[in-house]
Design a protein around this motif. Structure first.
Motif, short mmCIF file in Angstrom:
data_model
loop_
_atom_site.label_atom_id
_atom_site.label_comp_id
_atom_site.label_asym_id
_atom_site.label_seq_id
_atom_site.Cartn_x
_atom_site.Cartn_y
_atom_site.Cartn_z
N ARG A 92 0.83 -1.22 0.00
CA ARG A 92 0.00 0.00 0.00
C ARG A 92 0.86 1.26 0.00
NH1 ARG A 92 -3.32 -2.80 3.85
NH2 ARG A 92 -2.27 -1.71 5.52
N LEU A 93 1.90 1.28 0.83
CA LEU A 93 2.76 2.46 0.92
C LEU A 93 3.48 2.70 -0.40
CD1 LEU A 93 3.87 4.74 2.68
CD2 LEU A 93 5.71 3.18 3.38
N TYR A 94 3.89 1.66 -1.07
CA TYR A 94 4.54 1.80 -2.39
C TYR A 94 3.60 2.50 -3.36
CZ TYR A 94 6.66 0.63 -6.87
OH TYR A 94 7.21 0.71 -8.12
N ASN A 95 2.37 2.03 -3.42
CA ASN A 95 1.41 2.60 -4.37
C ASN A 95 1.14 4.07 -4.11
OD1 ASN A 95 1.20 0.06 -5.56
ND2 ASN A 95 -0.55 -0.52 -4.31
N ILE A 96 0.90 4.44 -2.87
CA ILE A 96 0.60 5.83 -2.55
C ILE A 96 1.85 6.71 -2.73
CG2 ILE A 96 0.95 5.73 -0.03
CD1 ILE A 96 -1.90 7.64 -1.66
N SER A 97 3.02 6.18 -2.37
CA SER A 97 4.26 6.94 -2.53
C SER A 97 4.56 7.19 -4.00
CB SER A 97 5.44 6.18 -1.90
OG SER A 97 5.25 6.03 -0.52
N LYS A 98 4.34 6.19 -4.82
CA LYS A 98 4.58 6.35 -6.26
C LYS A 98 3.62 7.37 -6.85
CE LYS A 98 5.00 4.03 -10.64
NZ LYS A 98 4.90 2.83 -11.42
N GLU A 99 2.37 7.31 -6.42
CA GLU A 99 1.38 8.26 -6.94
C GLU A 99 1.73 9.70 -6.56
OE1 GLU A 99 -3.48 8.79 -7.22
OE2 GLU A 99 -2.66 7.18 -6.00
N ILE A 100 2.10 9.90 -5.30
CA ILE A 100 2.47 11.25 -4.84
C ILE A 100 3.73 11.73 -5.55
CG2 ILE A 100 3.33 12.56 -2.85
CD1 ILE A 100 1.40 10.82 -1.12
N SER A 101 4.73 10.85 -5.64
CA SER A 101 5.98 11.23 -6.32
C SER A 101 5.73 11.60 -7.77
CB SER A 101 6.99 10.07 -6.25
OG SER A 101 7.31 9.77 -4.92
N SER A 102 4.91 10.82 -8.44
CA SER A 102 4.62 11.09 -9.85
C SER A 102 3.91 12.43 -10.03
CB SER A 102 3.78 9.96 -10.45
OG SER A 102 4.52 8.75 -10.44
N ILE A 103 2.99 12.74 -9.13
CA ILE A 103 2.30 14.03 -9.20
C ILE A 103 3.29 15.17 -8.99
CG2 ILE A 103 0.64 15.53 -8.00
CD1 ILE A 103 -1.03 12.95 -7.47
N THR A 127 3.84 14.83 -18.26
CA THR A 127 2.63 14.07 -17.97
C THR A 127 2.86 13.14 -16.78
OG1 THR A 127 3.18 12.20 -19.40
CG2 THR A 127 2.01 14.06 -20.43
N ILE A 128 1.78 12.70 -16.18
CA ILE A 128 1.86 11.74 -15.08
C ILE A 128 2.53 10.45 -15.56
CG2 ILE A 128 0.45 10.23 -13.59
CD1 ILE A 128 0.55 13.00 -12.47
N GLU A 129 2.22 10.02 -16.79
CA GLU A 129 2.80 8.79 -17.33
C GLU A 129 4.33 8.93 -17.43
OE1 GLU A 129 0.13 10.39 -18.72
OE2 GLU A 129 -1.35 8.93 -18.01
N GLU A 130 4.80 10.09 -17.91
CA GLU A 130 6.25 10.31 -18.00
C GLU A 130 6.86 10.34 -16.59
OE1 GLU A 130 6.85 13.10 -21.90
OE2 GLU A 130 5.68 13.96 -20.24
N ALA A 131 6.17 10.97 -15.67
CA ALA A 131 6.65 11.03 -14.29
C ALA A 131 6.69 9.64 -13.67
CB ALA A 131 5.78 11.98 -13.47
N ASN A 132 5.66 8.82 -13.95
CA ASN A 132 5.64 7.43 -13.47
C ASN A 132 6.88 6.68 -13.93
OD1 ASN A 132 3.46 6.65 -11.81
ND2 ASN A 132 2.06 6.79 -13.53
N SER A 133 7.24 6.88 -15.19
CA SER A 133 8.43 6.21 -15.75
C SER A 133 9.69 6.65 -15.02
CB SER A 133 8.56 6.51 -17.24
OG SER A 133 7.49 5.93 -17.94
N LEU A 134 9.78 7.94 -14.70
CA LEU A 134 10.95 8.45 -13.97
C LEU A 134 11.02 7.84 -12.57
CD1 LEU A 134 10.98 12.24 -14.99
CD2 LEU A 134 12.50 10.41 -15.80
N VAL A 135 9.87 7.74 -11.91
CA VAL A 135 9.84 7.13 -10.57
C VAL A 135 10.26 5.67 -10.66
CG1 VAL A 135 8.34 6.46 -8.64
CG2 VAL A 135 8.09 8.72 -9.68
#
Length: 192
Positions: free
Chosen positions: A50-61, A70-78
């Protein structure tokens, strides 16, 4: 609150993004200082929870906003900084710069176990009850005269909607206090 924060941002010409999470359940599988640090380290190493998912979402934002991507590009960076261990190595660098040594982290050897009393699906975890239990274990305090035991806490082993069998371990409690579990402690977990 989300609406108000966005309005404040608009007044100051700042883009504000809010993330609404369910505070009825813990955002993490760990409660207590050392356990939380251990879980954060595991997240930085790419362990899914759960913490991974929320941390990744916050980091990507945050990355999306700061870099204008974009969020997708940020997701890739994370994903990349987790995969290549840059995020983990930066955390270690921060710790060492402050004189910390994660190898010295200890978790209380005294352990109590909460087991499921029936089979079914885990429907909820009462965050308030879990928080109160963690204080009883020594992981938190009610006033400034009390001290925190950094080795105390709770590790949760099941997630919402997991299938649970009678006798399955729901949580491990770590404490240096002599406490007895009661029905309230076991009822932190609703299984139907």
């Amino acid at each position: 609150l989300s609406k108000w924060m966005k309005e404040i941002g608009k007044k100051y010409n700042k883009k504000v993004v809010t993330l609404i999470t369910d505070m009825n359940i813990p955002l993490s599988n760990s409660i207590g200082n050392r356990l939380e640090v251990e879980e954060a380290i595991n997240v930085l190493k790419g362990e899914k929870c759960r913490l991974y998912n929320i941390s990744k979402e916050i980091s990507s934002i945050l990355i999306s906003l700061s870099k204008g991507i974009t969020i997708e590009e940020a997701n890739s960076l994370v994903d990349e900084v987790i995969r290549n261990k840059k995020a983990y190595n930066k955390f270690i660098e921060f710790c060492e710069a402050q004189g910390g040594d994660i190898k010295k982290m200890k978790i209380s050897a005294n352990q109590l176990i909460i087991k499921s009393e029936k089979s079914g699906k885990l429907k909820s975890i009462d965050a308030l009850k879990i928080g109160e239990l963690s204080v009883r274990l020594g992981a938190g305090k009610i006033n400034d005269k009390e001290s925190i035991d950094y080795s105390a806490g709770i590790k949760i082993f099941k997630d919402i909607d997991d299938v649970v069998k009678k006798g399955d371990i729901l949580a491990a409690l770590y404490t240096n206090k002599k406490i007895k579990l009661n029905n309230e402690d076991i009822n932190c977990f609703t299984i139907e």
